[in-house]
Scaffold this motif. Structure first.
Motif, short mmCIF file in Angstrom:
data_model
loop_
_atom_site.label_atom_id
_atom_site.label_comp_id
_atom_site.label_asym_id
_atom_site.label_seq_id
_atom_site.Cartn_x
_atom_site.Cartn_y
_atom_site.Cartn_z
N SER A 259 -10.82 -0.25 -21.21
CA SER A 259 -9.53 -0.89 -21.51
C SER A 259 -8.43 0.13 -21.75
O SER A 259 -7.25 -0.23 -21.80
CB SER A 259 -9.68 -1.82 -22.72
OG SER A 259 -9.90 -1.10 -23.91
N TYR A 260 -8.79 1.41 -21.90
CA TYR A 260 -7.78 2.46 -22.05
C TYR A 260 -7.32 2.87 -20.66
O TYR A 260 -8.14 3.29 -19.82
CB TYR A 260 -8.36 3.67 -22.80
CG TYR A 260 -8.71 3.34 -24.24
CD1 TYR A 260 -7.79 3.57 -25.26
CD2 TYR A 260 -9.93 2.78 -24.57
CE1 TYR A 260 -8.09 3.24 -26.58
CE2 TYR A 260 -10.25 2.44 -25.87
CZ TYR A 260 -9.32 2.67 -26.87
OH TYR A 260 -9.62 2.34 -28.16
N ASN B 151 -15.03 -1.54 -23.50
CA ASN B 151 -13.84 -1.23 -24.30
C ASN B 151 -13.23 0.10 -23.87
O ASN B 151 -12.01 0.25 -23.86
CB ASN B 151 -14.17 -1.21 -25.79
CG ASN B 151 -14.33 -2.60 -26.37
OD1 ASN B 151 -13.98 -3.60 -25.73
ND2 ASN B 151 -14.84 -2.69 -27.58
N SER C 123 -7.24 3.82 -34.75
CA SER C 123 -6.70 4.88 -33.91
C SER C 123 -7.56 6.15 -33.91
O SER C 123 -7.37 7.01 -33.05
CB SER C 123 -5.28 5.23 -34.33
OG SER C 123 -5.28 5.64 -35.68
N PRO D 186 -11.42 -1.66 -28.68
CA PRO D 186 -10.63 -1.88 -27.46
C PRO D 186 -9.24 -1.28 -27.60
O PRO D 186 -8.75 -1.06 -28.72
CB PRO D 186 -10.57 -3.41 -27.34
CG PRO D 186 -10.76 -3.90 -28.74
CD PRO D 186 -11.65 -2.90 -29.43
N HIS D 187 -8.61 -1.02 -26.45
CA HIS D 187 -7.26 -0.48 -26.44
C HIS D 187 -6.31 -1.45 -27.14
O HIS D 187 -6.19 -2.60 -26.74
CB HIS D 187 -6.83 -0.28 -24.98
CG HIS D 187 -5.41 0.13 -24.82
ND1 HIS D 187 -4.90 1.30 -25.36
CD2 HIS D 187 -4.37 -0.46 -24.19
CE1 HIS D 187 -3.63 1.41 -25.04
NE2 HIS D 187 -3.27 0.35 -24.35
N SER D 188 -5.67 -0.98 -28.19
CA SER D 188 -4.71 -1.81 -28.92
C SER D 188 -3.92 -0.94 -29.86
O SER D 188 -4.49 -0.13 -30.60
CB SER D 188 -5.44 -2.89 -29.73
OG SER D 188 -4.55 -3.51 -30.63
N LYS D 189 -2.61 -1.11 -29.87
CA LYS D 189 -1.77 -0.35 -30.80
C LYS D 189 -1.81 -0.96 -32.19
O LYS D 189 -1.48 -0.33 -33.18
CB LYS D 189 -0.32 -0.34 -30.30
CG LYS D 189 -0.11 0.45 -29.01
CD LYS D 189 0.00 1.92 -29.29
CE LYS D 189 0.43 2.66 -28.04
NZ LYS D 189 0.44 4.10 -28.24
N GLU D 190 -2.23 -2.22 -32.27
CA GLU D 190 -2.16 -2.94 -33.55
C GLU D 190 -3.46 -2.95 -34.32
O GLU D 190 -3.49 -3.35 -35.48
CB GLU D 190 -1.74 -4.40 -33.30
CG GLU D 190 -0.26 -4.57 -32.98
CD GLU D 190 0.06 -4.26 -31.54
OE1 GLU D 190 -0.73 -4.70 -30.69
OE2 GLU D 190 1.05 -3.59 -31.26
N SER D 191 -4.57 -2.53 -33.72
CA SER D 191 -5.87 -2.72 -34.37
C SER D 191 -6.07 -1.83 -35.59
O SER D 191 -6.85 -2.15 -36.48
CB SER D 191 -6.99 -2.44 -33.37
OG SER D 191 -7.05 -1.05 -33.09
#
Ligand SMILES: [Zn+2]
Length: 188
Positions: free
Chosen positions: A146-147, A143, A54, A46-51
């Protein structure tokens, strides 16, 4: 090999790293005909900068914003080892077996829950396994949405998302479209 409907670089394909399901061979793709990402169990984080996931995210960004692909297809497959491992994971993490793999396949945790709920304890494990592969494809399709750049392109009908399931035992290839309606964006 299947008769391929892909004739230009309009497609991004996300497939499993499994050596038995090379999408170029399965779909009969030539050089330059599809932008392909392969990873364990064909998953989209899913879209997340923290996952920390990348790699897949940057590939989708590049395909949608720069290559401007018109289709993204996520291909699950029969007897996927990543999905089998997912089904064997305990929620409390007590049977952990890897440093990285479980954190990756946990992307499809909801698919595991859905498959276990759909298949009774009496049904063969193969049925639950197949169901979980297909549900994991659906998790990855959502997912994708989600972007923000994917969602926008889908809403503008510039991009279509497809799920697929390849059974390498009997050669069956199923494809379905993401069931998305522009009038229900709040559910994403
Ligand atoms: Zn696999």
């Amino acid at each position: 090999m299947f008769v391929c409907w892909i004739d230009e670089l309009q497609w991004m394909i996300i497939a499993c790293s499994d050596s038995r399901v090379d999408p170029a061979l399965v779909l009969g793709l030539g050089l330059g005909e599809a932008f392909i990402v392969r990873n364990i169990a064909s998953l989209v984080p899913p879209h997340s900068k923290e996952s920390g996931h990348s790699s897949g995210a940057s590939a989708i960004e590049y395909a949608v914003l720069h290559l401007k692909v018109e289709h993204i297809m996520i291909v699950g497959h029969s007897r996927c080892g990543g999905i089998k491992a997912l089904l064997g994971m305990k929620e409390d993490g007590s049977n952990r077996f890897s440093e990285y793999i479980e954190d990756w396949i946990a992307i499809a945790n909801n698919a595991s829950k859905t498959a276990k709920a759909k298949c009774s304890h009496d049904s063969p494990f193969e049925d639950q396994w197949t169901c979980c592969v297909k549900e994991s494809v659906n998790v990855s399709l959502w997912n994708c949405m989600s972007y923000p750049f994917v969602k926008e392109a889908v809403q503008q009908k510039k991009l279509a998302l497809h799920g697929a399931y390849f059974d390498f035992v009997n050669g069956d290839f199923q494809r379905w479209a993401l069931n998305y309606r522009v009038d229900e964006p709040e559910s994403l």
